[in-house]
Design a protein around this motif. Structure first.
Motif, mmCIF file in Angstrom:
data_model
loop_
_atom_site.group_PDB
_atom_site.id
_atom_site.type_symbol
_atom_site.label_atom_id
_atom_site.label_comp_id
_atom_site.label_asym_id
_atom_site.label_seq_id
_atom_site.Cartn_x
_atom_site.Cartn_y
_atom_site.Cartn_z
ATOM 1 N N UNK A 173 0.361 -1.090 -0.102
ATOM 2 C CA UNK A 173 0.093 -0.031 -0.237
ATOM 3 C C UNK A 173 0.601 1.520 -0.426
ATOM 4 N N UNK A 174 1.754 1.079 1.166
ATOM 5 C CA UNK A 174 3.053 2.114 0.752
ATOM 6 C C UNK A 174 3.438 2.716 -0.123
ATOM 7 N N UNK A 175 4.349 1.335 -1.262
ATOM 8 C CA UNK A 175 4.106 1.977 -2.486
ATOM 9 C C UNK A 175 3.594 2.186 -3.346
ATOM 10 N N UNK A 176 2.469 1.684 -3.640
ATOM 11 C CA UNK A 176 1.110 2.268 -4.076
ATOM 12 C C UNK A 176 0.699 3.607 -3.949
ATOM 13 N N UNK A 177 1.236 3.910 -3.278
ATOM 14 C CA UNK A 177 0.576 5.156 -2.242
ATOM 15 C C UNK A 177 1.853 6.208 -2.655
ATOM 16 N N UNK B 215 1.766 6.876 -6.217
ATOM 17 C CA UNK B 215 0.574 7.839 -7.191
ATOM 18 C C UNK B 215 1.078 9.451 -6.578
ATOM 19 N N UNK B 216 1.321 9.633 -5.482
ATOM 20 C CA UNK B 216 1.902 10.700 -5.034
ATOM 21 C C UNK B 216 2.815 11.450 -5.996
ATOM 22 N N UNK B 217 4.246 10.011 -6.574
ATOM 23 C CA UNK B 217 5.190 10.561 -7.594
ATOM 24 C C UNK B 217 4.038 11.080 -9.284
ATOM 25 N N UNK B 218 3.108 10.002 -8.900
ATOM 26 C CA UNK B 218 2.457 10.843 -10.408
ATOM 27 C C UNK B 218 1.675 12.138 -10.062
#
Length: 140
Positions: free
Chosen positions: A98-102, A105-108
């Motif tokens: 979940x942290x990697x997904x977040x 997403x934050x980088x995008x």
């Protein structure tokens, strides 16, 4: 000629972040409770045993019951700590994913905001140049 933009209204980094404005403490609490439900259960058991023990002390008539409640409080605290440790091991991969997904997403979102910011700066620069050209025409 593009309309002049309000220089006081600069783009904000939180402008489009709905989670920043919509996530309340209560929402975060419910998310944590549903993700690891044994921890609040252990906390509730601890509080229950402590309240029962304190009521028994105030009544002052049954020392055995008071001691039993204090032992139950200790067991409930041990259960809570075990739930915390076990939950951290059990949910570690899920939390990491979940942290990697977040992060992705934050980088995008950050890249998109950066693009929007650059576009805004370019529009303002074009507006400034257009105004200078207009002033130059008026001088001539």
């Amino acid at each position: 000629m593009p309309a002049p933009q309000d220089p006081a209204k600069m783009p904000s980094s939180f402008e489009d972040n709905q989670e920043f404005y919509e996530t309340s403490r209560l929402t975060k609490l419910f998310r944590r409770i549903t993700s690891e439900p044994l921890i609040p259960l252990g906390m509730a058991l601890t509080v229950w045993a402590l309240v029962r023990a304190s009521r028994s002390i105030r009544a002052g008539n049954d020392r055995a019951y008071t001691n039993r409640m204090f032992r139950r409080r200790i067991y409930a605290q041990a259960f809570t700590v075990a739930a915390m440790v076990g939950g951290s091991y059990y949910y570690a991969d899920e939390h990491r994913a979940r942290k990697n997904r977040e992060v992705k997403a934050a980088e995008a979102v950050a890249r998109e905001k950066n693009r929007a910011w650059i576009k805004e700066l370019e529009a303002r620069e074009e507006e400034r140049l257009e105004m200078e050209r207009e002033r130059e025409r008026q001088r001539k």
